[in-house]
Scaffold this motif. Structure first.
Motif, mmCIF file in Angstrom:
data_model
loop_
_atom_site.group_PDB
_atom_site.id
_atom_site.type_symbol
_atom_site.label_atom_id
_atom_site.label_comp_id
_atom_site.label_asym_id
_atom_site.label_seq_id
_atom_site.Cartn_x
_atom_site.Cartn_y
_atom_site.Cartn_z
ATOM 1 N N GLN A 93 0.864 -1.187 0.000
ATOM 2 C CA GLN A 93 0.000 0.000 0.000
ATOM 3 C C GLN A 93 0.893 1.227 0.000
ATOM 4 N N GLN A 94 0.568 2.201 -0.844
ATOM 5 C CA GLN A 94 1.336 3.447 -0.851
ATOM 6 C C GLN A 94 0.394 4.640 -0.823
ATOM 7 N N LYS A 95 0.667 5.553 0.090
ATOM 8 C CA LYS A 95 -0.072 6.805 0.166
ATOM 9 C C LYS A 95 0.789 7.923 -0.405
ATOM 10 N N LYS A 149 4.565 9.050 0.506
ATOM 11 C CA LYS A 149 5.068 8.097 1.493
ATOM 12 C C LYS A 149 5.682 6.884 0.809
ATOM 13 N N ASP A 169 -8.888 5.047 5.972
ATOM 14 C CA ASP A 169 -7.431 4.990 5.879
ATOM 15 C C ASP A 169 -6.951 4.141 4.712
ATOM 16 N N ASP A 170 -7.856 3.422 4.050
ATOM 17 C CA ASP A 170 -7.462 2.492 2.989
ATOM 18 C C ASP A 170 -7.406 3.132 1.604
ATOM 19 N N ALA A 193 -5.798 4.676 -1.144
ATOM 20 C CA ALA A 193 -4.363 4.657 -1.420
ATOM 21 C C ALA A 193 -4.161 3.939 -2.757
ATOM 22 N N THR A 194 -2.897 3.779 -3.140
ATOM 23 C CA THR A 194 -2.547 2.999 -4.329
ATOM 24 C C THR A 194 -1.934 1.684 -3.869
ATOM 25 N N LYS A 200 -5.227 2.471 -8.012
ATOM 26 C CA LYS A 200 -5.585 3.569 -7.114
ATOM 27 C C LYS A 200 -7.006 3.369 -6.626
ATOM 28 N N GLU A 206 -10.012 5.065 -4.948
ATOM 29 C CA GLU A 206 -10.501 6.426 -4.719
ATOM 30 C C GLU A 206 -11.838 6.399 -4.000
#
Lengths: 126, 105
Positions: free
Chosen positions: B37-39, B42, B81-82, B84-85, B101, B103
């Protein structure tokens, strides 16, 4: 705390060189394979290079082979990426990552990347 | 070279939805597959390894399945919080998928 911290990024002209560093702490660095992964602005993750625990084996993506050199200093808990002949398409955030692969005399049990640094930005532009 | 293809590229969902992302390998990779998971801004975070093993500290709403060439990441009930990509990765030769992604709908 287990941590990886990259440094050395910056702005460089096409054809130039840059050396990235990754400082490891909180774990026995010499026990782990290490990698560099990059991410161009707005794009996905791309694996760049890997080094085993004693530097006896290195691997590179075709896009950087012959231009980039990965190395490590286990005494200093440090990973490096020497980048030469830089091109505009090398512009990216560069991450170092810890690989949990472990090797025995019978072979290696592959593992994912469990710890990542925060990344360092490299911009190649005139 | 082993190619990894994720679908969809973008997914619009609401909090509480069940979400599934697919990753296909161009050849068999056994179970040597991870999900990250990437935000924005980050570093990636490991969620799943060996196709279906949950990394320590990752919520149990995340699960992975598959072997060979087809894999899925499922979020059972999407939380704020989920968003993300998400990337799959085969760690035989370390190729990543192009990312999905997630959304807010």
């Amino acid at each position: 705390e287990v941590q990886l911290v990259e440094s050395g990024g910056g702005l460089v002209q096409p054809g130039g060189s840059l050396r990235l560093s990754c400082a490891a702490s909180g774990f026995t660095f010499s026990n782990y394979w290490m990698h560099w992964v990059r991410q161009a602005p707005g794009k996905g993750l791309v694996w760049v290079s890997r080094i085993n625990t004693d530097e006896s084996s290195t691997t590179y993506a075709d896009s950087v082979k012959g231009r980039f050199t990965i190395s490590r200093d286990n005494a200093k808990n440090a990973l490096y990426l020497q980048m030469d002949s830089l091109r505009a398409e090398d512009t990216a955030v560069y991450y170092c990552a810890r690989d949990v692969t472990y090797c025995l005399s019978t072979g290696c049990q592959r593992g994912p990347f469990d710890i990542w640094g925060q990344g360092t930005m490299v911009t190649v532009s005139s | 070279d082993i190619q990894m293809t994720q679908s969809p590229s973008t997914l619009s969902a609401s909090v509480g939805d069940r979400v599934t992302i697919t990753c296909r390998a161009s050849q068999s990779i056994s179970s040597w597959l991870a999900w990250y998971q990437q935000k924005p801004g980050k570093a990636p975070k490991l969620l799943i390894y060996k196709a279906s093993s949950l990394e320590s500290g990752v919520p149990s709403r995340f699960s992975g399945s598959g072997s060979g060439t087809e894999f899925t990441l499922t979020i059972s009930s999407l939380q704020p919080d989920d968003f993300a990509t998400y990337y799959c990765q085969q760690y035989n030769t370390w190729t990543f998928g192009q990312g999905t992604k997630v959304e807010i709908k």
